[in-house]
Every structure is written in C-alpha cells, then in structure tokens.
Scaffold this active site. Structure first.
Site, PDB file in Angstrom:
ATOM      1  N   THR A   1       1.110  -1.174  -0.092  1.00 19.91           N
ATOM      2  CA  THR A   1      -0.027   0.165   0.416  1.00 19.91           C
ATOM      3  C   THR A   1       1.199   1.228  -0.126  1.00 19.91           C
ATOM      4  O   THR A   1       1.808   0.720   0.238  1.00 19.91           O
ATOM      5  CB  THR A   1      -1.347  -0.059   1.365  1.00 19.91           C
TER       6      THR A   1
ATOM      7  N   THR B   1      -4.897   2.363  -1.238  1.00 17.59           N
ATOM      8  CA  THR B   1      -3.637   1.118  -1.713  1.00 17.59           C
ATOM      9  C   THR B   1      -4.778   0.352  -3.028  1.00 17.59           C
ATOM     10  O   THR B   1      -5.733   0.680  -3.220  1.00 17.59           O
ATOM     11  CB  THR B   1      -4.854   0.311  -0.606  1.00 17.59           C
TER      12      THR B   1
ATOM     13  N   GLU C   1      -4.327  -3.060  -2.298  1.00 15.66           N
ATOM     14  CA  GLU C   1      -4.673  -4.392  -1.249  1.00 15.66           C
ATOM     15  C   GLU C   1      -3.217  -5.049  -1.287  1.00 15.66           C
ATOM     16  O   GLU C   1      -1.654  -4.387  -1.355  1.00 15.66           O
ATOM     17  CB  GLU C   1      -6.466  -4.978  -1.831  1.00 15.66           C
TER      18      GLU C   1
ATOM     19  N   GLU D   1      -9.058  -5.542  -2.735  1.00 22.56           N
ATOM     20  CA  GLU D   1      -9.018  -5.454  -1.584  1.00 22.56           C
ATOM     21  C   GLU D   1     -10.264  -6.607  -0.866  1.00 22.56           C
ATOM     22  O   GLU D   1      -9.929  -6.038   0.349  1.00 22.56           O
ATOM     23  CB  GLU D   1      -9.868  -4.251  -1.697  1.00 22.56           C
TER      24      GLU D   1
ATOM     25  N   ASP E   1      -9.968  -8.323   1.711  1.00 21.49           N
ATOM     26  CA  ASP E   1      -9.594  -8.164   3.370  1.00 21.49           C
ATOM     27  C   ASP E   1     -11.071  -8.759   3.869  1.00 21.49           C
ATOM     28  O   ASP E   1     -10.779  -8.932   5.115  1.00 21.49           O
ATOM     29  CB  ASP E   1      -9.283  -6.759   3.193  1.00 21.49           C
TER      30      ASP E   1
ATOM     31  N   SER F   1     -10.639  -2.886   7.138  1.00 21.70           N
ATOM     32  CA  SER F   1      -8.939  -2.178   6.821  1.00 21.70           C
ATOM     33  C   SER F   1      -8.471  -1.740   7.686  1.00 21.70           C
ATOM     34  O   SER F   1      -8.758  -1.451   9.301  1.00 21.70           O
ATOM     35  CB  SER F   1      -8.625  -1.057   6.173  1.00 21.70           C
TER      36      SER F   1
ATOM     37  N   GLY G   1       1.641  -1.682   5.167  1.00 23.89           N
ATOM     38  CA  GLY G   1       1.701  -3.050   5.555  1.00 23.89           C
ATOM     39  C   GLY G   1       0.434  -3.685   6.480  1.00 23.89           C
ATOM     40  O   GLY G   1       0.425  -4.685   7.166  1.00 23.89           O
ATOM     41  N   GLY G   2      -0.259  -3.698   5.107  1.00 26.82           N
ATOM     42  CA  GLY G   2      -1.248  -4.556   5.948  1.00 26.82           C
ATOM     43  C   GLY G   2      -2.041  -4.113   7.197  1.00 26.82           C
ATOM     44  O   GLY G   2      -2.029  -3.599   8.334  1.00 26.82           O
TER      45      GLY G   2
HETATM   46  N1  GLU Z   1      -5.879  -4.424   2.745  1.00 25.30           N
HETATM   47  C1  GLU Z   1      -5.349  -3.379   3.121  1.00 25.30           C
HETATM   48  C2  GLU Z   1      -6.248  -2.595   4.393  1.00 25.30           C
HETATM   49  O1  GLU Z   1      -6.948  -1.921   4.180  1.00 25.30           O
HETATM   50  C3  GLU Z   1      -3.796  -2.811   2.996  1.00 25.30           C
HETATM   51  C4  GLU Z   1      -3.176  -3.641   1.829  1.00 25.30           C
HETATM   52  C5  GLU Z   1      -1.599  -2.531   2.794  1.00 25.30           C
HETATM   53  O2  GLU Z   1      -1.353  -2.492   3.676  1.00 25.30           O
HETATM   54  O3  GLU Z   1      -0.681  -4.096   1.546  1.00 25.30           O
HETATM   55  O4  GLU Z   1      -5.800  -2.594   5.267  1.00 25.30           O
END
Ligand code: GLU
Length: 614
Positions: A423, A441, A443, A462, A465, A486, A507-508
């Site tokens: 992201t 992002t 994703e 996305e 998630d 998210s 960083g998810g």
């Molecule tokens: N899909 C993640 C979120 O919305 C973000 C993806 C990422 O940071 O790599 O939390």
C-alpha cells in the site's frame, strides 16, 4: 517503487533517451528503454527540516510533484491529490485509481480533523459464499484463486476520494490536479530495483492477462532497472477524467469497461491460471459513494490523537492500545519492559478489533466502548508486567465494564491474516498549517493483477480483506454493498489544539502496530520522528509469536524472551517481505519549523521535501 525524473542533475542523457523512446514506441503501448540507455533514479532524502509546508511519500517523483503544488500556492489537499495521482503512475502496484483509501485532514481554519472513507465496496451481487469452492465447501486457496480474480475487485474509491477532498478543502480543480501525473505517465519514469522486483515477483499472474502483460511485461520480461517506463494509456485516462470529470470513471465509458473487465478478465490464451470472474456492474460504479466520517479520538499523554474510524480498524485499534498503555509509566521503564507492554497492549486491542470492527453502515461497531479509557483500564487487567499473556487472548466484553479487575483473561481464537503488506502513504502540510495524512491501496502488490485494457491502471483485490468464511457473528463477514475492514491508520496528533505530528504507513494488518509503535517510540521512548520511522519493528496481532524484523529480534529478542515473548521474522509463505511498514510523517515545531520524514531504507527509501529548507 520506481522513479525518476529526467531533469535531475546529470540526467540530460536520460532525457535524450526518453525522447528517442517516445519516437519509437508503438502508440498506446508502454515502453521501456533498452538497458544501454540506463538512467539513474532521482536522489531521495529521507528527512528534511524547514518551513512553509512539506511532503513525504515513498517516491521522489510524487514528492516533487506535491512540492511543486505547494510552491505554486496550492494547499495540502491540492498537493496530496496531485501526489496521489503521481503515485498511481510510479507506484502502480500499491495504489492508483483502481483502488481506494482513507484520507484524514486537519483544517487550520476550524482547528478540526475530518476524514473521508474511500474504501472499495463489494458489488451488489456479491454472495456470502463468493470465496467458497462449491466442490469442497472450503475457501478457495488465497493464492492464486482469491488474489488473482474478478471476485476480489471492489468498486474503486480513489477518484471519488480525491474529488471529495478537493471539493471540501482544496483550491484546485481535478483537471489541474491530474495534469502533472498525466505528464509523468506520458514522459515516463526510471524503473528502480523495487519496481523491477515487484514485476518479477508477479510475472506469472501478470502474464496471465493480455492487458497487464502488454503494460508491464513487454518481451516477456520485467522492465530493467534504469530503463524508462511510459504509460500513455494512463496519461490518456487521466486526460479523459480531466476533460469529462470523475463521472467519466463512475458512469461513462470507463465504467462500462471496468465492469466488463471484472466480469470477463482479459485472460491470455493458453494460461492455466484459474481466474474467477466477478459480478461488478456499471450500476455498482454509478452507486459508489465516499463517506465523510468522524475521526476517532483518544488523548494520550496530553496529546489529542485523531485516526480513521470504521470501515478501517486503524483508529479504534491504535486508540484502544494507546488507552491501555496510558495506564503505565512507560518512559520510566527499561526498553524491554516498555516493549513488552507495547506488544501486550497490541494483542489486547487486536482481539477486540477482530471481534467488533467492520463496516459501520452494515454492522454495529461499539466504537465509544472500544475507545473508552474505562474499558481500556479493564482490558489492562490482563496485562502482566512480567509475563506474556497466553495468546490469542479473547476479546473483552464491551457490554459490561467498570475498569475494575476480576478473573483471569480468557483465551481467544486465531484468525487468518490475509492482508498483504503493500500500500502506500503520504503526509503533506502547507504554509497555512493544514495537514493531510492519506493511505491509499490496491491491497496486494499488483492488486488483482488485472489492468483495465487500454486504460493503464490495475484493479484492486481489496475484497480479500473480508473473512473468507461467512459467520453471521463476524463483523467482517462478506455482504453485498459492504466495505471490507481495513487496517489503514492515517493519524494526526494535536497538542494544545495545534498539529504536533502526522503519521501513516503501508503494511496490511501491520499498519496498526507500525503507527502505534512510532507514536510509542516518539512519545514514550524519546526518539525523534525520523528515528521512530527508522526503528526496527515488531507487530503482535494477538498471536503467540510476534512478527518482528530481524534487527528487532537481534536487539531485543533475548531480553524479551525473559518475559515469554517469542518472535519470528516477517515473510509469510509465498511472500518475500522482510520488512514492516515504510512509513511517512511530519512533526510540527518548534515554532514554524517542520521535520518531514520518510523511510530511510525500507522499500528502497522514501522522499521527504520541504518548501523552504533550513
Ligand atoms: N488491504 C489493506 C488494508 O486495507 C492494505 C493493504 C496493505 O497495506 O498492503 O488494511
């Protein structure tokens, strides 16, 4: 990330090769120069101190474009939108108009923090069992089925976010804001190691789509480091939106094409990659809306911390963990003792995130309870100052709490973490004192892997998630027209009512702990903002073993083992990520000075710029 800009000192030859490339490139196709014409990406500086506003992104071109807007008199919102559009060119595997994000804004006139939820949304026809294989009754494997599919594509929110932000707070039109990014896409940028690696890592699935192969795998290879990559299709798409407005994307020819691409992904003949079609329609695009939401708010050691509310779990989880940590005098502790508290607070807040947070327009989220200092005090009862809790810990009871300790903490259930680590994030401030913290992002690195044919941008994935298995008690269960939860955590901290610090990260699911750790390192451990952004990271998401960068394990692992903490380096099977969170941030003060900070090494390092240095 990639990057370049041709006018950097010493890049005259690169510009020459660019012109040559433009001359020979087939119309409408991306192109990269031959290795013989290698250029050098523009230099990046991770920290700059100055006045008059500044910008931090992962990319030198995006920061340059945002800075130019600030220098020409645009405000922080104008600069953020222009930089975000540029990131769509140079960071196309992390962001772009095929994705979404969350935008947090401090307005100097009102002294208020406001947010926009631009999260991608499930199509109206999405079914509860969209990720379940009917032949087994089990979820399809995450990779490749769920990741590389039309089913995972959510209705994109980025353009609607930019439009809303410009309308509410900006001074420039969308057309003007897109112009520098369109020029960058047309002229091209120099491919760096990270960009090259991202294409190589995704080569098999990029190869599976005619449109993606054409844009990123010409000749079957990833663009070489130092070559120039042009994306005239994206330039034309930006031009179209500049001329006709965002309606062209959500209602016009583009909407039709996006829906068709999701429903009938443009598979390369002979590919054996299974690609599930999605159900998105033109109507889904026409009905897409961003949502103005109230920010989350907690106070921490005399500061007001504002974050992103649901559908992101960022603000509530960072806020709850800070509330738990408020119960301890961390700055008086040794580093291992303070870090032990940070890891335990993260685990407790994560348990509640998983149990209670989802799209607030579809499920009840007990936000006031999750952010209540009394609730946090009761959650802190489970935290032993000397011994790690048995994890996963159970969620707390938000229906009944009084801050008084009773009973032993219960054990909870582990959850699959399917959020990827890619992201991108940007931080901007202007001369008037407005501040933007924006995380955007698509994703997964490369999103769904599907480029909209002849339009030059990738569609997100996305919707991975969402929890894959439908459970009516899970706030993140799949439902039509719903936003997946998210972890994005753009955060603005005020002190005495004025901006003190802004920070955010990719960083998810590790985004939450990265932002939390940066605040904790800055406020409780006395680091500067650049030090806190650079510091080695550890991310506990309520599991027995904490994911930590090797440098963290080397520095603190042995001391924290005495508390019963266990660590493993990042890099889930099938990923090569060895790092957590390439963050950006700005600290304000003393006086009018600002310290703009980007990541010094992760993802090749970021680019901090200020309007007036010194
Ligand atoms: N899909 C993640 C979120 O919305 C973000 C993806 C990422 O940071 O790599 O939390």
């Amino acid at each position: 990330m990639k990057s370049t800009h041709a006018l950097a000192a010493g890049a005259a030859l690169a510009l020459g090769s660019t012109l040559l490339t433009i001359g020979i490139a087939p119309a409408g196709a991306a192109s990269a120069t031959a290795a013989a014409h290698r250029a050098t990406p523009p230099p990046k500086q991770a920290t700059m101190v100055g006045t008059g506003g500044g910008i931090s992104t992962v990319d030198a071109d995006a920061s340059r474009i945002g800075l130019q807007v600030l220098r020409q008199g645009g405000n922080a919102v104008d600069a953020a939108v222009a930089a975000a559009a540029a990131l769509g060119v140079t960071e196309p595997f992390s962001s772009g108009i095929g994705g979404g994000g969350f935008f947090v804004y401090y307005d100097h006139r009102t002294g208020k923090v406001r947010t926009i939820d631009g999260r991608e949304t499930a199509p109206h026809a999405m079914s509860h069992d969209a990720f379940i294989d009917p032949s087994t009754g089990q979820p399809y494997p995450f990779t490749p089925q769920r990741v590389t599919s039309g089913v995972s594509v959510g209705t994109p929110g980025s353009l609607a976010t930019w439009q809303r932000a410009l309308h509410r707070w900006g001074t420039r039109s969308m057309a003007r804001s897109l112009r520098p990014a369109a020029a960058l896409a047309r002229r091209g940028f120099v491919v760096d190691r990270t960009f090259n690696q991202q294409v190589s890592d995704n080569a098999e699935r990029f190869q599976a789509f005619t449109s993606t192969r054409r844009l990123y795998l010409r000749g079957g290879h990833a663009p070489t480091v130092g070559s120039r990559l042009r994306n005239p299709d994206l330039a034309a798409t930006y031009d179209l939106i500049a001329r006709k407005g965002v309606r062209a994307f959500y209602r016009g020819a583009l909407a039709q094409q996006i829906a068709r691409t999701v429903q009938r992904p443009p598979k390369t003949a002979g590919t054996d990659l299974p690609v599930m079609p999605g159900s998105m329609t033109r109507r889904d695009l026409a009905r897409y809306r961003v949502v103005d939401r109230r920010p989350t708010h907690v106070t921490y050691r005399g500061r007001d911390v504002y974050g992103m509310g649901p559908a992101s779990s960022g603000g509530s989880t960072v806020g709850e963990a800070l509330n738990i940590l408020s119960n301890y005098h961390l700055s008086a502790m040794s580093a291992p003792a303070a870090l032990h508290h940070y890891l335990e607070a993260s685990a407790l807040a994560y348990a509640d995130r998983n149990a209670y947070v989802g799209d607030p327009d579809k499920v009840h989220v007990p936000l006031a309870d999750l952010l209540s200092p009394t609730y946090a005090k009761e959650r802190a009862c489970a935290l032993s100052p000397t011994t790690a809790m048995a994890k996963p810990v159970a969620a707390g009871d938000v229906s009944s709490y009084d801050g008084v300790c009773s009973g032993a903490p219960a054990t909870g259930a582990a959850r699959e973490d399917t959020e990827n680590r890619e992201t991108t994030n940007l931080t901007v401030s202007d001369r008037w004192g407005n501040v933007v913290e924006y995380t955007l992002t698509i994703e997964q690195t490369g999103g769904s892997g599907i480029v909209v044919p002849h339009r030059g941008f990738l569609l997100n994935n996305e919707l991975t998630d969402f929890s894959a298995v439908y459970d009516p008690h899970d706030p993140n269960r799949i439902e039509p027209d719903k936003r997946p939860r998210s972890s994005i955590s753009p955060t603005i901290v005020l002190r005495h009512g004025k901006p003190w610090l802004a920070v955010g990260s990719p960083g998810g699911a590790t985004i939450i702990t990265t932002v939390l750790q940066i605040l904790f390192d800055r406020i409780d451990r006395g680091m500067t903002l650049p030090q806190a952004i650079a510091a080695p990271r550890a991310s506990n998401q309520n599991s027995a073993t904490t994911t930590a960068e090797q440098a963290f394990i080397d520095r603190y692992g042995a001391a924290l083992a005495a508390y019963g903490q266990k660590f493993a380096p990042p890099g889930a099977p099938g990923t090569s990520a060895a790092e957590i969170g390439a963050a950006t941030g700005i600290e304000f003060g003393p006086g009018r000075r600002i310290t703009v900070a980007a990541e010094p090494t992760r993802r090749g390092g970021g680019s901090a710029r200020v309007v007036r240095a010194g």
